[in-house]
Every structure is written in C-alpha cells, then in structure tokens.
Motif scaffolding. Structure first.
Motif, PDB file in Angstrom:
ATOM      1  N   SER A  88       0.802  -1.217   0.000  1.00  0.00           N
ATOM      2  CA  SER A  88       0.000   0.000   0.000  1.00  0.00           C
ATOM      3  C   SER A  88       0.839   1.273   0.000  1.00  0.00           C
ATOM      4  O   SER A  88       0.425   2.283  -0.554  1.00  0.00           O
ATOM      5  N   GLU A  89       2.010   1.213   0.626  1.00  0.00           N
ATOM      6  CA  GLU A  89       2.827   2.426   0.713  1.00  0.00           C
ATOM      7  C   GLU A  89       4.264   2.050   1.055  1.00  0.00           C
ATOM      8  O   GLU A  89       4.518   1.051   1.710  1.00  0.00           O
ATOM      9  N   VAL A  90       5.183   2.869   0.598  1.00  0.00           N
ATOM     10  CA  VAL A  90       6.586   2.766   1.000  1.00  0.00           C
ATOM     11  C   VAL A  90       6.998   4.137   1.510  1.00  0.00           C
ATOM     12  O   VAL A  90       6.729   5.149   0.867  1.00  0.00           O
ATOM     13  N   ASP A  91       7.626   4.153   2.665  1.00  0.00           N
ATOM     14  CA  ASP A  91       8.082   5.406   3.264  1.00  0.00           C
ATOM     15  C   ASP A  91       9.584   5.307   3.476  1.00  0.00           C
ATOM     16  O   ASP A  91      10.055   4.610   4.369  1.00  0.00           O
ATOM     17  N   VAL A  92      10.330   6.005   2.632  1.00  0.00           N
ATOM     18  CA  VAL A  92      11.786   5.985   2.690  1.00  0.00           C
ATOM     19  C   VAL A  92      12.261   7.103   3.606  1.00  0.00           C
ATOM     20  O   VAL A  92      11.721   8.208   3.579  1.00  0.00           O
TER      21      VAL A  92
END
Length: 113
Positions: free
Chosen positions: A34-38
């Motif tokens: 659903s999401e990637v947070d780098v």
C-alpha cells in the motif's frame, strides 16, 4: 516533502509490488503493497502491506516477509538504480481495517434515531 523522496517511494512501491506478483505468485496473491516510506537519507524504508483474508493469511504474510526481506531487496536492487538501496522493514498496514471500523461506526450513528 521533497519531490525526490516521493518519486523514490512510488518507484519502490511499484517495483516491490511487481516483484511479488511475478516472482512470488503463490505468496503474493493475497498481498498488496500500500505504501513505502523511505527515510530522508534513503537508507531505510518502511514497506506497508495489507493482506486479504483472515488472520492466518496475515501470519503467513508476516512470516514470508521476515524470511524473504533480504531476497526481495536484492531483486529490487537489480531493477532499480539508486545510489543507496534502502533496507526494507515490512509493516502490516491496518488502515483498511480502521477505515471499515470507522464506516461501521458512522453507519451505526446513522441508524440510531
């Protein structure tokens, strides 16, 4: 939010999702990235996933990501060219459950006189 971070987030989300649905079809069929947070230094990434099905499928997905995280990172590194490929931490995304719970509460309020 810097545009580069947003682009890297979306690129990694797309590549991990594609990898799951091509190389790990049996495990990835019930899983959605659903999401990637780098992180700002591009060294760490939180990969949020949701699982269709019951609690058993969630446990299977958690076990799968714990075992295959480094292999997934290696395969994504072959497809994506970045100065630093972040280390992936897979986190189950409960936002869908919370959203459905909120909708149910709103519906209950609507039904009461």
């Amino acid at each position: 939010m810097p545009k580069r971070k947003v682009r890297v987030d979306e690129l990694l989300r797309r590549e991990i999702s594609t990898l799951l649905h091509t190389d790990y079809q049996s495990e990835g069929v019930y899983t959605t990235i659903s999401e990637v947070d780098v992180s700002p230094d591009l060294r760490q990434a939180q990969v949020y996933y949701s699982v269709l099905g019951g609690e058993q499928r969630e446990k299977e997905a958690q076990r799968f990501f714990r075992v295959k995280a480094s292999e997934i990172r290696f395969k994504v590194g072959k497809r994506v060219v970045l100065k630093y490929l972040p280390f992936f931490t897979f986190v189950r995304d409960d936002s869908l459950k919370r959203g459905f719970g909120l909708i149910e509460k709103l519906d209950d309020l609507d039904e009461k006189p």
